[in-house]
Design a protein around this motif. Structure first.
Motif, PDB file in Angstrom:
ATOM      1  N   LEU A  90       0.817  -1.215   0.000  1.00  0.00           N
ATOM      2  CA  LEU A  90       0.000   0.000   0.000  1.00  0.00           C
ATOM      3  C   LEU A  90       0.851   1.265   0.000  1.00  0.00           C
ATOM      4  O   LEU A  90       0.474   2.267  -0.608  1.00  0.00           O
ATOM      5  CB  LEU A  90      -0.936  -0.007   1.209  1.00  0.00           C
ATOM      6  N   THR A  91       1.994   1.238   0.675  1.00  0.00           N
ATOM      7  CA  THR A  91       2.856   2.426   0.698  1.00  0.00           C
ATOM      8  C   THR A  91       3.433   2.742  -0.675  1.00  0.00           C
ATOM      9  O   THR A  91       3.936   3.848  -0.896  1.00  0.00           O
ATOM     10  CB  THR A  91       4.025   2.255   1.692  1.00  0.00           C
ATOM     11  N   GLN A  92       3.362   1.777  -1.608  1.00  0.00           N
ATOM     12  CA  GLN A  92       3.934   1.977  -2.940  1.00  0.00           C
ATOM     13  C   GLN A  92       2.889   2.360  -3.983  1.00  0.00           C
ATOM     14  O   GLN A  92       3.232   2.649  -5.126  1.00  0.00           O
ATOM     15  CB  GLN A  92       4.654   0.705  -3.386  1.00  0.00           C
ATOM     16  N   THR A  93       1.616   2.366  -3.597  1.00  0.00           N
ATOM     17  CA  THR A  93       0.574   2.755  -4.542  1.00  0.00           C
ATOM     18  C   THR A  93       0.570   4.273  -4.708  1.00  0.00           C
ATOM     19  O   THR A  93       1.085   5.008  -3.865  1.00  0.00           O
ATOM     20  CB  THR A  93      -0.799   2.278  -4.056  1.00  0.00           C
ATOM     21  N   LYS A  94      -0.037   4.743  -5.781  1.00  0.00           N
ATOM     22  CA  LYS A  94       0.033   6.174  -6.091  1.00  0.00           C
ATOM     23  C   LYS A  94      -1.300   6.909  -5.975  1.00  0.00           C
ATOM     24  O   LYS A  94      -1.336   8.136  -6.018  1.00  0.00           O
ATOM     25  CB  LYS A  94       0.594   6.370  -7.506  1.00  0.00           C
ATOM     26  N   GLY A  95      -2.378   6.182  -5.847  1.00  0.00           N
ATOM     27  CA  GLY A  95      -3.678   6.831  -5.777  1.00  0.00           C
ATOM     28  C   GLY A  95      -4.075   7.176  -4.350  1.00  0.00           C
ATOM     29  O   GLY A  95      -3.247   7.163  -3.429  1.00  0.00           O
ATOM     30  N   PHE A  96      -5.364   7.485  -4.175  1.00  0.00           N
ATOM     31  CA  PHE A  96      -5.874   7.710  -2.824  1.00  0.00           C
ATOM     32  C   PHE A  96      -5.825   6.400  -2.053  1.00  0.00           C
ATOM     33  O   PHE A  96      -6.189   5.346  -2.581  1.00  0.00           O
ATOM     34  CB  PHE A  96      -7.323   8.212  -2.870  1.00  0.00           C
ATOM     35  N   LEU A  97      -5.381   6.464  -0.818  1.00  0.00           N
ATOM     36  CA  LEU A  97      -5.374   5.279   0.031  1.00  0.00           C
ATOM     37  C   LEU A  97      -6.740   5.157   0.696  1.00  0.00           C
ATOM     38  O   LEU A  97      -7.288   6.152   1.178  1.00  0.00           O
ATOM     39  CB  LEU A  97      -4.276   5.411   1.090  1.00  0.00           C
ATOM     40  N   ALA A  98      -7.278   3.945   0.701  1.00  0.00           N
ATOM     41  CA  ALA A  98      -8.586   3.725   1.331  1.00  0.00           C
ATOM     42  C   ALA A  98      -8.543   4.160   2.795  1.00  0.00           C
ATOM     43  O   ALA A  98      -7.536   3.966   3.480  1.00  0.00           O
ATOM     44  CB  ALA A  98      -8.980   2.257   1.224  1.00  0.00           C
ATOM     45  N   ASP A  99      -9.629   4.726   3.278  1.00  0.00           N
ATOM     46  CA  ASP A  99      -9.693   5.249   4.648  1.00  0.00           C
ATOM     47  C   ASP A  99      -9.280   4.210   5.682  1.00  0.00           C
ATOM     48  O   ASP A  99      -8.590   4.511   6.653  1.00  0.00           O
ATOM     49  CB  ASP A  99     -11.113   5.726   4.961  1.00  0.00           C
ATOM     50  N   GLU A 100      -9.704   2.972   5.479  1.00  0.00           N
ATOM     51  CA  GLU A 100      -9.420   1.927   6.459  1.00  0.00           C
ATOM     52  C   GLU A 100      -7.924   1.661   6.617  1.00  0.00           C
ATOM     53  O   GLU A 100      -7.476   1.193   7.675  1.00  0.00           O
ATOM     54  CB  GLU A 100     -10.123   0.624   6.060  1.00  0.00           C
ATOM     55  N   TYR A 101      -7.141   1.968   5.579  1.00  0.00           N
ATOM     56  CA  TYR A 101      -5.699   1.729   5.643  1.00  0.00           C
ATOM     57  C   TYR A 101      -4.927   2.962   6.105  1.00  0.00           C
ATOM     58  O   TYR A 101      -3.813   2.847   6.611  1.00  0.00           O
ATOM     59  CB  TYR A 101      -5.176   1.256   4.289  1.00  0.00           C
ATOM     60  N   ARG A 102      -5.500   4.138   5.921  1.00  0.00           N
ATOM     61  CA  ARG A 102      -4.806   5.360   6.363  1.00  0.00           C
ATOM     62  C   ARG A 102      -4.527   5.315   7.860  1.00  0.00           C
ATOM     63  O   ARG A 102      -3.444   5.684   8.313  1.00  0.00           O
ATOM     64  CB  ARG A 102      -5.646   6.598   6.028  1.00  0.00           C
ATOM     65  N   VAL A 103      -5.480   4.837   8.609  1.00  0.00           N
ATOM     66  CA  VAL A 103      -5.311   4.815  10.064  1.00  0.00           C
ATOM     67  C   VAL A 103      -4.326   3.725  10.498  1.00  0.00           C
ATOM     68  O   VAL A 103      -3.859   3.725  11.635  1.00  0.00           O
ATOM     69  CB  VAL A 103      -6.663   4.622  10.788  1.00  0.00           C
ATOM     70  N   LYS A 104      -4.022   2.800   9.596  1.00  0.00           N
ATOM     71  CA  LYS A 104      -3.074   1.721   9.913  1.00  0.00           C
ATOM     72  C   LYS A 104      -1.648   2.074   9.520  1.00  0.00           C
ATOM     73  O   LYS A 104      -0.691   1.438   9.959  1.00  0.00           O
ATOM     74  CB  LYS A 104      -3.469   0.437   9.168  1.00  0.00           C
ATOM     75  N   LEU A 105      -1.503   3.105   8.697  1.00  0.00           N
ATOM     76  CA  LEU A 105      -0.195   3.413   8.117  1.00  0.00           C
ATOM     77  C   LEU A 105       0.811   3.929   9.147  1.00  0.00           C
ATOM     78  O   LEU A 105       2.010   3.665   9.043  1.00  0.00           O
ATOM     79  CB  LEU A 105      -0.363   4.445   6.996  1.00  0.00           C
ATOM     80  N   GLY A 106       0.313   4.666  10.142  1.00  0.00           N
ATOM     81  CA  GLY A 106       1.223   5.248  11.124  1.00  0.00           C
ATOM     82  C   GLY A 106       2.141   6.254  10.460  1.00  0.00           C
ATOM     83  O   GLY A 106       1.704   7.090   9.670  1.00  0.00           O
ATOM     84  N   ASN A 107       3.434   6.151  10.744  1.00  0.00           N
ATOM     85  CA  ASN A 107       4.392   7.074  10.110  1.00  0.00           C
ATOM     86  C   ASN A 107       5.246   6.365   9.073  1.00  0.00           C
ATOM     87  O   ASN A 107       6.341   6.811   8.739  1.00  0.00           O
ATOM     88  CB  ASN A 107       5.280   7.745  11.165  1.00  0.00           C
ATOM     89  N   ARG A 108       4.754   5.248   8.549  1.00  0.00           N
ATOM     90  CA  ARG A 108       5.497   4.514   7.522  1.00  0.00           C
ATOM     91  C   ARG A 108       5.457   5.264   6.197  1.00  0.00           C
ATOM     92  O   ARG A 108       4.387   5.610   5.698  1.00  0.00           O
ATOM     93  CB  ARG A 108       4.915   3.117   7.329  1.00  0.00           C
ATOM     94  N   LEU A 109       6.622   5.479   5.621  1.00  0.00           N
ATOM     95  CA  LEU A 109       6.724   6.121   4.315  1.00  0.00           C
ATOM     96  C   LEU A 109       6.893   5.100   3.206  1.00  0.00           C
ATOM     97  O   LEU A 109       6.462   5.301   2.073  1.00  0.00           O
ATOM     98  CB  LEU A 109       7.912   7.095   4.293  1.00  0.00           C
TER      99      LEU A 109
END
Length: 379
Positions: A218-237
């Motif tokens: 998911l961190t490598q995709t270029k579009g909008f990230l689904a809301d459910e995954y945004r909250v899981k991302l934390g500070n991962r780039l």
């Protein structure tokens, strides 16, 4: 030619050029991996980055004329960063996964494989090869597993007794008939920690991965990230290490054998706010040598915006407003609008209302509405 002696000499030479582990296997079809890939395709678990032709991924004879064996290599990489900068208020930082510390591992492993090829040709001039690292047709994990490098863990990584799963993998198909090494027995046993703690539930039983849910993907995709995954991302780039850091086999594993793999702390754990407006040239100059830059700056910038929302960094409000108002890319404008809503505050709300009046992109408008709803919910 004494093929057994040559094998032993190759093993000895591999240590001299900085290969931490080497194994040999046949060039037979990877039947078990084929079944796993077919199931993955049926379930829609592929990332889309891999070779599309499953037959090429499992049958060496389709990518190399008359293959006789495959040489697998592994290089250990660090799991701990020396002098890691601290993330603090006003200076929040993101993180690149360990596999993206230091020089792009593709270059490092290709260097070792190239040296190995040169050595073998000096011994056997008629030797032929096809070397691959990650982006080749064959599945690195399947080759390494059968060559005895390690076992395939439930975290979908090769786990070695010596280095845990903190290893880069590469392989070389050749026309030389080396005797195969013995694969290792699975040693995960009843341990299920990686599956249990995967942030998005991407790890399935039996070492199956739903790439579409995996944060590393998911961190490598270029579009909008689904809301459910945004909250899981934390500070991962870029990437995700959770399934490795919880693995008991990785406890105490930290190797600094290769200078190229040592991270620059300011690159591996960079400040977030400067990433929002970094130019293409600046990004290439600073991050171009790391594997996490291969998709360009867009995914990194989007992830940095989400990370600022994760920290609820009020000092980033003005920066996010600037991106929302000025960036030509809808994904950046929209993600910034959502982040402003997550952070909240009067300034953020006012900016969202003003942008709502002039925004023309419907996806961005959706994100503005999300942002405003988040602020109103807090109120």
């Amino acid at each position: 030619m004494d093929i057994n002696q040559l094998k032993q000499d190759i093993i000895t030479y591999s240590k001299e050029i900085g290969i931490d582990k080497i194994g040999f296997t046949t060039a037979d079809t990877f039947s078990e991996m084929k079944n796993r890939l077919l199931r993955q395709e049926m379930l829609g678990y592929q990332s889309g980055f891999e070779e599309k032709d499953i037959e090429k991924r499992v049958d060496p004879s389709l990518i190399f004329d008359q293959p006789k064996s495959i040489i697998a290599i592994a290089l250990a990489y660090p799991s701990k960063m020396k002098n890691a900068p601290q993330s603090k208020r006003g200076e929040r930082r993101g993180i690149f996964c360990r596999a993206s510390w230091g020089t792009d591992y593709h270059h490092v492993l290709r260097d070792r494989l190239s040296k190995l090829e040169e050595y073998i040709v000096s011994r056997v001039p008629q030797a032929r090869f096809k070397s691959m690292v990650d982006t080749g047709e064959l599945v690195d994990r399947a080759v390494a597993e059968r060559a005895g490098i390690g076992w395939s863990g439930k975290n979908c990584s090769i786990i070695t007794p010596e280095f845990g799963s903190y290893v880069y993998l590469g392989e070389m198909v050749t026309n030389l008939p080396f005797a195969p090494d013995t694969p290792m027995e699975d040693q995960c046993g009843t341990c299920n920690k990686c599956v249990d703690v995967c942030p998005t539930g991407a790890l399935m039983e039996g070492g199956q991965l739903d790439s579409q849910k995996c944060i590393a993907f998911l961190t490598q995709t270029k579009g909008f990230l689904a809301d459910e995954y945004r909250v899981k991302l934390g500070n991962r780039l870029y990437g995700c290490d959770t399934c490795q850091t919880v693995c008991p086999e990785n406890k105490g594993m930290d190797f600094h054998f290769h200078e190229e793999m040592e991270p620059d702390p300011e690159i591996a754990k960079p400040l977030l706010k400067p990433l929002l407006t970094i130019s293409n040239r600046e990004f290439k100059e600073k991050y171009g040598h790391v594997s996490g830059s291969w998709r360009g700056k867009k995914p990194i910038q989007r992830n940095a915006i989400i990370a600022l929302a994760h920290f609820k960094d009020e000092t980033a409000v003005d920066d996010l407003i600037h991106v929302m108002e000025k960036d030509v890319r809808p994904v950046m404008r929209g993600t910034s609008a959502w982040a402003l809503g997550k952070i909240g505050g009067e300034t953020a709300e006012k900016a969202l209302l003003m942008q709502q009046a002039v925004e023309t992109d419907e996806e961005v408008m959706d994100e503005i509405r999300k942002g405003l709803n988040l602020i109103q919910y807090k109120g």
